[in-house]
Design an enzyme around this catalytic site. Structure first.
Site, short mmCIF file in Angstrom:
data_model
loop_
_atom_site.label_atom_id
_atom_site.label_comp_id
_atom_site.label_asym_id
_atom_site.label_seq_id
_atom_site.Cartn_x
_atom_site.Cartn_y
_atom_site.Cartn_z
CB SER A 50 -0.08 15.84 7.05
OG SER A 50 -0.59 16.66 6.04
CD GLU A 76 -2.01 12.30 8.63
OE1 GLU A 76 -2.38 13.44 8.95
OE2 GLU A 76 -2.07 11.87 7.47
NE ARG A 108 -5.59 12.06 7.17
CZ ARG A 108 -6.68 12.45 6.47
NH1 ARG A 108 -7.80 11.77 6.56
NH2 ARG A 108 -6.62 13.48 5.67
C1 LIG Z 1 3.67 13.48 -0.42
C2 LIG Z 1 2.63 12.74 0.40
C3 LIG Z 1 1.33 13.22 0.44
C4 LIG Z 1 0.37 12.56 1.21
N1 LIG Z 1 -0.91 13.04 1.22
C5 LIG Z 1 -1.86 12.42 1.97
C6 LIG Z 1 -3.21 12.90 1.96
O1 LIG Z 1 -3.57 13.83 1.27
N2 LIG Z 1 -4.11 12.26 2.76
C7 LIG Z 1 -3.77 11.19 3.55
O2 LIG Z 1 -4.63 10.65 4.26
N3 LIG Z 1 -2.50 10.72 3.56
C8 LIG Z 1 -1.55 11.29 2.80
N4 LIG Z 1 -0.25 10.82 2.79
C9 LIG Z 1 0.12 9.72 3.70
C10 LIG Z 1 -0.02 8.31 3.08
O3 LIG Z 1 0.11 8.36 1.69
C11 LIG Z 1 -1.34 7.63 3.45
O4 LIG Z 1 -1.49 7.59 4.84
C12 LIG Z 1 -1.43 6.21 2.88
O5 LIG Z 1 -2.78 5.81 2.95
C13 LIG Z 1 -0.55 5.20 3.58
O6 LIG Z 1 -0.63 3.97 2.85
P1 LIG Z 1 0.62 2.98 2.75
O7 LIG Z 1 0.19 1.80 1.99
O8 LIG Z 1 1.82 3.71 2.25
O9 LIG Z 1 0.80 2.59 4.29
P2 LIG Z 1 2.17 2.29 5.05
O10 LIG Z 1 2.87 3.59 5.26
O11 LIG Z 1 2.91 1.20 4.42
O12 LIG Z 1 1.61 1.78 6.45
C14 LIG Z 1 0.88 2.63 7.31
C15 LIG Z 1 0.21 1.76 8.40
O13 LIG Z 1 -0.81 0.98 7.80
C16 LIG Z 1 -0.66 -0.37 8.19
N5 LIG Z 1 -1.16 -1.22 7.10
C17 LIG Z 1 -0.77 -1.19 5.80
N6 LIG Z 1 -1.43 -2.12 5.10
C18 LIG Z 1 -2.24 -2.75 5.97
C19 LIG Z 1 -3.18 -3.83 5.85
N7 LIG Z 1 -3.40 -4.45 4.69
N8 LIG Z 1 -3.86 -4.21 6.97
C20 LIG Z 1 -3.64 -3.60 8.16
N9 LIG Z 1 -2.76 -2.60 8.34
C21 LIG Z 1 -2.07 -2.17 7.25
C22 LIG Z 1 0.84 -0.54 8.39
O14 LIG Z 1 1.11 -1.68 9.19
C23 LIG Z 1 1.18 0.78 9.07
O15 LIG Z 1 0.90 0.71 10.45
C24 LIG Z 1 0.73 11.42 1.97
C25 LIG Z 1 2.03 10.93 1.91
C26 LIG Z 1 2.97 11.57 1.11
C27 LIG Z 1 4.36 11.01 1.03
#
Ligand SMILES: Cc1cc2nc3c(=O)[nH]c(=O)nc-3n(C[C@H](O)[C@H](O)[C@H](O)COP(=O)(O)OP(=O)(O)OC[C@H]3O[C@@H](n4cnc5c(N)ncnc54)[C@H](O)[C@@H]3O)c2cc1C
Length: 318
Positions: A235, A312, A185
């Site tokens: 998580s 996380e 992560r």
């Molecule tokens: C029901 C559920 C289940 C999930 N299961 C998992 C799982 O199995 N495994 C897992 O790893 N995660 C899981 N997640 C968490 C999440 O989906 C992941 O961490 C996902 O990759 C986050 O992506 P996002 O685009 O939504 O990021 P955001 O939440 O929008 O941002 C997260 C961070 O990333 C940064 N960021 C976003 N885009 C960029 C970019 N282009 N350049 C630099 N920084 C950037 C943002 O500034 C922020 O700091 C889950 C979430 C939910 C709601």
């Protein structure tokens, strides 16, 4: 000083800044946009300024403009790993909707706002294997690389070949996998503050039917463990890293279960009954409710196991 929409305060900025921002960024700029509608937790107050971008040029323009006016900025993907404060964000939130994808044989080059789900669907269609683990993970490619998203013992770091980043000094660089210093992560983006614009993933040719079956299997497991209706960010805490394997570790959910987490709630913030490491918003939970619950959970684990859980989920705003 006037405060509107639960804390949004455009008047806190120097005279004329709002007009200048509108002149530069145009009609895709909004003020007071509620961030609850942009997060899977469905929690979060207003962003003073909110800018939707659909091309890397717009994304870069948003960042450069924020810097020019000394505004704090935040690049938002799918908002699925975030807990945004009830008072929102004082500055410019830049929503990344850059979603162009190019395929050349087994290489998929995608802009960082592309949804992971779109890439999973596309790779299945094209008979390209390597992203089956990501089926059901919310959010964008950028967010996935930022936190090295993974499941079922696999993570995005395994398929990423190279990326294009924008450094805090405004330089564009092509970087390879080593640059990202991936760990459980974790990627270097967390400390470097570089913004990922696009990446190339290397996948493997595979029988479509086998890919489809693996995706179905993974989705079935997720459905049995994860919330579907309620707001959440997946998580809440990181697993405890194992020294042998950078992709997994001792389950935080197990530790939380041992301290009775599944019975706990603060307001509408509850621990998900099927998974002790997930906090859900069962209605009108506030960011404060979630943070209080998370603090109590951490204290209980510390007391019983002398282990410090680490979030996380990323906190945004005060
Ligand atoms: C029901 C559920 C289940 C999930 N299961 C998992 C799982 O199995 N495994 C897992 O790893 N995660 C899981 N997640 C968490 C999440 O989906 C992941 O961490 C996902 O990759 C986050 O992506 P996002 O685009 O939504 O990021 P955001 O939440 O929008 O941002 C997260 C961070 O990333 C940064 N960021 C976003 N885009 C960029 C970019 N282009 N350049 C630099 N920084 C950037 C943002 O500034 C922020 O700091 C889950 C979430 C939910 C709601």
């Amino acid at each position: 000083m006037s405060i509107n929409r639960r804390g949004c305060n455009p008047k806190a900025y120097p005279e004329g800044i709002k007009q200048k921002l509108f002149e530069i960024l145009g009609e895709n700029l909004k003020t007071g946009e509620l961030l609850a509608s942009h997060t899977t937790f469905r929690i979060g107050g207003p962003a003073d300024f909110f800018y939707q971008t659909s091309t890397p040029e717009e994304l870069i323009k948003g960042i450069n403009t924020a810097k020019e006016f000394n505004l704090p900025y935040f690049v938002l993907g799918g908002g699925s790993n975030l807990l945004v404060s009830d008072s929102g964000f004082r500055g410019l939130v830049i929503k990344n909707l850059c979603r162009k994808v190019l395929i050349q044989e087994n290489k998929v080059s995608a802009q960082s706002g592309t949804l992971l789900s779109e890439l999973v669907d596309l790779s299945e269609e094209l008979g390209l294997s390597g992203l089956e683990f990501a089926a059901g993970i919310y959010g964008t490619l950028g967010g996935a690389v930022y936190g090295n998203a993974g499941a079922f013992g696999k993570a995005i770091c395994e398929v990423l070949e190279e990326g294009i980043i924008l450094t805090p000094k405004g330089k564009l660089e092509i970087v390879n996998r080593d640059y990202f210093e991936f760990d459980y992560r974790h990627s270097k983006l967390k400390s470097s503050k570089d913004i990922l614009l696009s990446t190339t993933l290397t996948l493997q040719k595979e029988d479509r039917e086998r890919i489809r079956k693996k995706i179905e299997e993974n989705l079935k497991v997720r459905k049995s463990r994860l919330p579907e209706e309620e707001g959440s960010a997946g998580s809440f805490f990181k697993n405890i890293k194992s020294s042998k394997n950078c992709l997994s570790g001792v389950s935080a959910g197990y530790l939380l279960e041992q301290v009775g987490a599944k019975e706990m709630r603060i307001g509408d913030a509850k621990v998900f009954p099927k998974h002790a490491n997930i906090i859900i918003n069962s209605g009108k939970a506030t960011s404060r409710d979630v943070k209080t619950l998370a603090r109590i959970l951490k204290e209980k684990v510390k007391e019983k196991f002398n282990i410090e859980l680490e979030e996380e989920v990323i906190y945004l705003g005060k």
